[in-house]
Design a protein around this motif. Structure first.
Motif, PDB file in Angstrom:
ATOM      1  N   THR A 164       0.845  -1.199   0.000  1.00 19.11           N
ATOM      2  CA  THR A 164       0.000   0.000   0.000  1.00 19.11           C
ATOM      3  C   THR A 164       0.880   1.249   0.000  1.00 19.11           C
ATOM      4  O   THR A 164       1.815   1.351   0.795  1.00 19.11           O
ATOM      5  N   PRO A 165       0.619   2.228  -0.879  1.00 19.18           N
ATOM      6  CA  PRO A 165       1.408   3.463  -0.878  1.00 19.18           C
ATOM      7  C   PRO A 165       1.209   4.246   0.426  1.00 19.18           C
ATOM      8  O   PRO A 165       0.068   4.469   0.858  1.00 19.18           O
ATOM      9  N   ILE A 166       2.320   4.647   1.049  1.00 21.23           N
ATOM     10  CA  ILE A 166       2.299   5.447   2.276  1.00 21.23           C
ATOM     11  C   ILE A 166       3.077   6.729   1.998  1.00 21.23           C
ATOM     12  O   ILE A 166       4.219   6.674   1.528  1.00 21.23           O
ATOM     13  N   LEU A 167       2.482   7.875   2.285  1.00 24.57           N
ATOM     14  CA  LEU A 167       3.150   9.153   2.058  1.00 24.57           C
ATOM     15  C   LEU A 167       3.153   9.984   3.325  1.00 24.57           C
ATOM     16  O   LEU A 167       2.161   9.994   4.078  1.00 24.57           O
ATOM     17  N   ALA A 168       4.262  10.676   3.567  1.00 26.92           N
ATOM     18  CA  ALA A 168       4.339  11.641   4.663  1.00 26.92           C
ATOM     19  C   ALA A 168       3.928  12.992   4.108  1.00 26.92           C
ATOM     20  O   ALA A 168       4.697  13.640   3.388  1.00 26.92           O
ATOM     21  N   ALA A 169       2.726  13.406   4.407  1.00 26.06           N
ATOM     22  CA  ALA A 169       2.165  14.652   3.888  1.00 26.06           C
ATOM     23  C   ALA A 169       2.661  15.832   4.730  1.00 26.06           C
ATOM     24  O   ALA A 169       3.374  15.650   5.716  1.00 26.06           O
ATOM     25  N   PRO A 170       2.302  17.064   4.359  1.00 23.52           N
ATOM     26  CA  PRO A 170       2.637  18.200   5.214  1.00 23.52           C
ATOM     27  C   PRO A 170       2.146  17.996   6.640  1.00 23.52           C
ATOM     28  O   PRO A 170       1.144  17.302   6.871  1.00 23.52           O
ATOM     29  N   TYR A 171       2.840  18.598   7.600  1.00 22.48           N
ATOM     30  CA  TYR A 171       2.426  18.419   8.995  1.00 22.48           C
ATOM     31  C   TYR A 171       1.119  19.137   9.254  1.00 22.48           C
ATOM     32  O   TYR A 171       0.539  19.746   8.353  1.00 22.48           O
ATOM     33  N   ASP A 172       0.602  19.063  10.474  1.00 23.18           N
ATOM     34  CA  ASP A 172      -0.816  19.350  10.688  1.00 23.18           C
ATOM     35  C   ASP A 172      -1.265  20.754  10.296  1.00 23.18           C
ATOM     36  O   ASP A 172      -2.349  20.933   9.734  1.00 23.18           O
ATOM     37  N   ILE A 173      -0.440  21.787  10.554  1.00 17.22           N
ATOM     38  CA  ILE A 173      -0.891  23.143  10.218  1.00 17.22           C
ATOM     39  C   ILE A 173      -1.040  23.322   8.714  1.00 17.22           C
ATOM     40  O   ILE A 173      -2.128  23.689   8.239  1.00 17.22           O
ATOM     41  N   PRO A 174      -0.010  23.089   7.891  1.00 17.32           N
ATOM     42  CA  PRO A 174      -0.225  23.219   6.443  1.00 17.32           C
ATOM     43  C   PRO A 174      -1.206  22.195   5.879  1.00 17.32           C
ATOM     44  O   PRO A 174      -1.898  22.484   4.892  1.00 17.32           O
ATOM     45  N   ALA A 175      -1.310  21.013   6.497  1.00 15.78           N
ATOM     46  CA  ALA A 175      -2.313  20.049   6.031  1.00 15.78           C
ATOM     47  C   ALA A 175      -3.715  20.609   6.211  1.00 15.78           C
ATOM     48  O   ALA A 175      -4.586  20.432   5.339  1.00 15.78           O
ATOM     49  N   CYS A 176      -3.948  21.293   7.329  1.00 15.15           N
ATOM     50  CA  CYS A 176      -5.266  21.906   7.551  1.00 15.15           C
ATOM     51  C   CYS A 176      -5.521  23.062   6.589  1.00 15.15           C
ATOM     52  O   CYS A 176      -6.666  23.296   6.179  1.00 15.15           O
ATOM     53  N   VAL A 177      -4.465  23.791   6.235  1.00 17.69           N
ATOM     54  CA  VAL A 177      -4.619  24.848   5.226  1.00 17.69           C
ATOM     55  C   VAL A 177      -5.126  24.245   3.923  1.00 17.69           C
ATOM     56  O   VAL A 177      -6.072  24.749   3.301  1.00 17.69           O
ATOM     57  N   ILE A 178      -4.514  23.147   3.500  1.00 18.32           N
ATOM     58  CA  ILE A 178      -4.936  22.480   2.265  1.00 18.32           C
ATOM     59  C   ILE A 178      -6.347  21.916   2.420  1.00 18.32           C
ATOM     60  O   ILE A 178      -7.193  22.059   1.538  1.00 18.32           O
ATOM     61  N   GLY A 179      -6.619  21.300   3.566  1.00 14.71           N
ATOM     62  CA  GLY A 179      -7.919  20.679   3.791  1.00 14.71           C
ATOM     63  C   GLY A 179      -9.061  21.655   3.964  1.00 14.71           C
ATOM     64  O   GLY A 179     -10.231  21.288   3.793  1.00 14.71           O
ATOM     65  N   SER A 180      -8.749  22.907   4.299  1.00 13.95           N
ATOM     66  CA  SER A 180      -9.795  23.920   4.455  1.00 13.95           C
ATOM     67  C   SER A 180     -10.206  24.530   3.121  1.00 13.95           C
ATOM     68  O   SER A 180     -11.227  25.215   3.032  1.00 13.95           O
ATOM     69  N   GLY A 181      -9.395  24.315   2.080  1.00 13.51           N
ATOM     70  CA  GLY A 181      -9.693  24.910   0.780  1.00 13.51           C
ATOM     71  C   GLY A 181      -9.126  26.295   0.595  1.00 13.51           C
ATOM     72  O   GLY A 181      -9.441  26.973  -0.381  1.00 13.51           O
ATOM     73  N   MET A 182      -8.264  26.728   1.487  1.00 22.28           N
ATOM     74  CA  MET A 182      -7.660  28.060   1.405  1.00 22.28           C
ATOM     75  C   MET A 182      -6.636  28.089   0.273  1.00 22.28           C
ATOM     76  O   MET A 182      -5.685  27.310   0.276  1.00 22.28           O
ATOM     77  N   LEU A 183      -6.824  28.975  -0.687  1.00 25.68           N
ATOM     78  CA  LEU A 183      -5.987  28.971  -1.883  1.00 25.68           C
ATOM     79  C   LEU A 183      -5.299  30.301  -2.182  1.00 25.68           C
ATOM     80  O   LEU A 183      -4.238  30.322  -2.794  1.00 25.68           O
ATOM     81  N   GLU A 184      -5.902  31.417  -1.794  1.00 31.38           N
ATOM     82  CA  GLU A 184      -5.431  32.719  -2.250  1.00 31.38           C
ATOM     83  C   GLU A 184      -4.410  33.326  -1.292  1.00 31.38           C
ATOM     84  O   GLU A 184      -4.620  33.334  -0.070  1.00 31.38           O
ATOM     85  N   PRO A 185      -3.300  33.843  -1.821  1.00 33.71           N
ATOM     86  CA  PRO A 185      -2.360  34.585  -0.964  1.00 33.71           C
ATOM     87  C   PRO A 185      -3.078  35.715  -0.227  1.00 33.71           C
ATOM     88  O   PRO A 185      -3.906  36.429  -0.808  1.00 33.71           O
ATOM     89  N   GLY A 186      -2.769  35.843   1.042  1.00 34.51           N
ATOM     90  CA  GLY A 186      -3.431  36.838   1.886  1.00 34.51           C
ATOM     91  C   GLY A 186      -4.526  36.256   2.745  1.00 34.51           C
ATOM     92  O   GLY A 186      -4.912  36.847   3.758  1.00 34.51           O
ATOM     93  N   ASP A 187      -5.069  35.071   2.348  1.00 34.55           N
ATOM     94  CA  ASP A 187      -6.085  34.414   3.162  1.00 34.55           C
ATOM     95  C   ASP A 187      -5.441  33.796   4.402  1.00 34.55           C
ATOM     96  O   ASP A 187      -4.252  33.455   4.408  1.00 34.55           O
ATOM     97  N   GLY A 188      -6.245  33.631   5.439  1.00 33.87           N
ATOM     98  CA  GLY A 188      -5.732  33.091   6.688  1.00 33.87           C
ATOM     99  C   GLY A 188      -6.545  31.911   7.186  1.00 33.87           C
ATOM    100  O   GLY A 188      -7.741  31.795   6.893  1.00 33.87           O
ATOM    101  N   LEU A 189      -5.877  31.043   7.935  1.00 37.11           N
ATOM    102  CA  LEU A 189      -6.545  29.917   8.596  1.00 37.11           C
ATOM    103  C   LEU A 189      -6.263  29.984  10.077  1.00 37.11           C
ATOM    104  O   LEU A 189      -5.109  30.121  10.496  1.00 37.11           O
ATOM    105  N   LEU A 190      -7.311  29.867  10.869  1.00 35.01           N
ATOM    106  CA  LEU A 190      -7.193  29.728  12.315  1.00 35.01           C
ATOM    107  C   LEU A 190      -7.568  28.306  12.689  1.00 35.01           C
ATOM    108  O   LEU A 190      -8.685  27.857  12.415  1.00 35.01           O
TER     109      LEU A 190
END
Length: 492
Positions: free
Chosen positions: A239-265
């Motif tokens: 089974t393919p196993i990947l080490a993805a970005p750690y939790d903060i940037p992973a949540c940025v990706i998972g929240s759908g935040m795409l535009e420079p200047g946008d923020g995630l809390l």
């Protein structure tokens, strides 16, 4: 464990190892959550300001949650398993991925004296100029320096000083590697995550320990599950196993935040305030972290405050208020908390964003015999929102704000955030945002991208209250003045 009926054969699994919980979540091709399982991962406190975790307990917890999720989805072989988890701290393991000591948590404060030396002799400023990262006691660099002085024999036995998902990747696949996001702090070089900074290693006195840093693999570290690594997971070897970005940037990706200047809390144990940028500008406050993202020419300016839901949980426990009563308590107490105000710095290791001070401590002011539990809880929630605003201002927020994490379950608290920030807040799609982001990043890395638009997107928008916005603008000014006055009185 929770699950829904399994009607799709194609499955993607994300593993998210947080500070207090290990989770595995399975999704179908449209990003619908099929099953999730969780196990606690306890913290130990072996001495004053010391916080550690047992890596073997965490490995066992991850194996257990993977087995549960696999069973819930009918033991279908997943397209991939993506790993994410807490950053920082220090996880020491040998060439086989076996720990050589208990892990030192990012919450640990034993290296505060080393950090004080670096701040006094200019090392901290020089490191920030090199890669945009300010150290705090629980960052890997001061912890490694402390270990080098106090437990050099432990470092001698280790092959890697990495992070929890690095350890898991090696145990599962035999691959020794880390990704650009975890490599960014503290030894990153801002060169698209391609290498470590020899200058930061020199500044910290750790050049002779450079061999402990795992190779950076772009776009993400990957391998296939070995027979020995499968263990109790019930996953099929290969089974393919990947080490993805750690939790903060992973949540940025998972929240759908795409535009420079946008923020995630991330309203979690801590308040991690991140702003996406397409250029690195270090001319602002010397604070926070600069994280290289998997996408080209994208970085995060992160102000990961030590305050967060851990502070709220403490207050709810002390005042004997269940979390289920939080919304009602906040709604029954007027904005401004009847004059009660809070500096929410309750972490034993002080604060790390938007300023670093291991001596930072909390204050409740404005209390009287007429103050209620509601006043105290709301004042703390307002103080936490003021801290988030100060972090976002330091990180350069100009766009929309997305929120995820356990705290987002309280809509009344989200209303406070919206009014303190003076802008709508978009609550990320429910269902394991970190694991969701890890899967999206992993699928992109192997050339099989999923439709991020349907996997993400806010499920609710909370608008600011116009009257409260004005009140909180004045409250935020008072918060700043309270903070300036308190700093001189913190015991060092």
């Amino acid at each position: 464990m929770t699950s829904t009926s399994m009607t799709h054969q194609r499955v993607w699994i994300g593993v998210d190892v947080g500070t207090s919980m290990a989770k595995a979540a399975a999704f179908d091709v449209s990003g619908e959550l099929l099953a999730v399982a969780s196990r606690p991962v306890p913290l130990s406190h072996p001495g004053q300001a010391r916080v550690e975790q047992d890596p073997e307990v965490i490995v066992g917890s991850v194996q257990a949650v993977l087995a549960e999720v696999c069973a819930a989805v009918g033991n279908h072989r997943p397209e991939l398993v993506a790993l994410t988890g807490q950053g920082d701290g220090c996880w020491l393991f040998d060439a086989s991925g076996v720990p050589v000591r208990t892990a030192i948590s990012w919450m640990d404060g034993r290296a505060a004296s080393i950090l004080a030396e670096w701040e006094e002799n200019g090392t901290s400023d020089a490191m920030f100029a090199e890669n945009g990262n300010i150290m705090f006691p629980g960052a890997p660099a001061p912890i490694l320096a402390w270990l080098d002085r106090n437990e050099p024999e432990v470092l001698d036995r280790a092959a890697t000083a990495g992070y929890i998902k690095d350890l898991l990747l090696q145990r599962f696949t035999g691959v020794r590697a880390t990704d650009a996001t975890d490599a960014s702090l503290p030894f990153g070089s801002l060169t698209a995550g391609e290498d470590y900074s020899a200058e930061v290693l020199r500044l910290t006195g750790l050049t002779h320990r450079a061999g402990l840093l795992a190779p950076i693999q772009l776009p993400l570290p990957s391998g296939t599950l070995t027979v020995g690594g499968a263990g109790a997971t019930t996953l099929v070897p290969g089974t393919p196993i990947l080490a993805a970005p750690y939790d903060i940037p992973a949540c940025v990706i998972g929240s759908g935040m795409l535009e420079p200047g946008d923020g995630l809390l991330i309203a979690g144990t801590t308040l991690a305030c991140s702003v996406l940028t397409d250029e690195v500008d270090l001319s602002g406050p010397k604070a926070g972290m600069t994280i290289t993202m998997p996408q080209p020419d994208r970085w995060l300016r992160v102000m990961a405050a030590m305050v967060g839901t851990a502070s709220l949980d403490w207050a709810l426990k002390i005042l004997d208020v269940p979390f289920s009563s939080l919304n009602a308590l906040l709604e029954d107490t007027a904005p401004g908390s009847n004059g009660v105000e809070v500096l929410p710095f309750l972490a034993p290791s002080g604060e790390r964003a938007p300023f670093v001070d291991p001596a930072a401590r909390a204050q409740f002011t404005g209390l009287s015999l007429t103050s209620t539990r509601g006043d105290m809880i709301r004042a703390l929630c307002e103080g936490l929102a003021y801290s988030a605003r100060s972090c976002f201002e330091a990180a350069g927020l100009t766009g929309d704000v997305y929120i995820c994490g356990g705290g987002s379950r309280s809509i009344a608290w989200m209303q406070i955030f919206a009014s303190v920030l003076g802008r709508p807040v978009f609550l990320a799609k429910e269902g394991e945002v970190g694991a969701r982001g890890a899967i999206l990043a992993a699928a992109e890395a192997i050339g099989a991208p999923l439709d991020a638009e349907i996997w993400t997107g806010p499920h609710r928008v909370v608008e600011p209250d116009a009257t409260a916005v004005k009140l909180y603008a004045a409250g935020y000014d008072r918060f700043g003045r309270h903070l300036s006055a308190a700093k001189a009185l913190w015991m060092r």
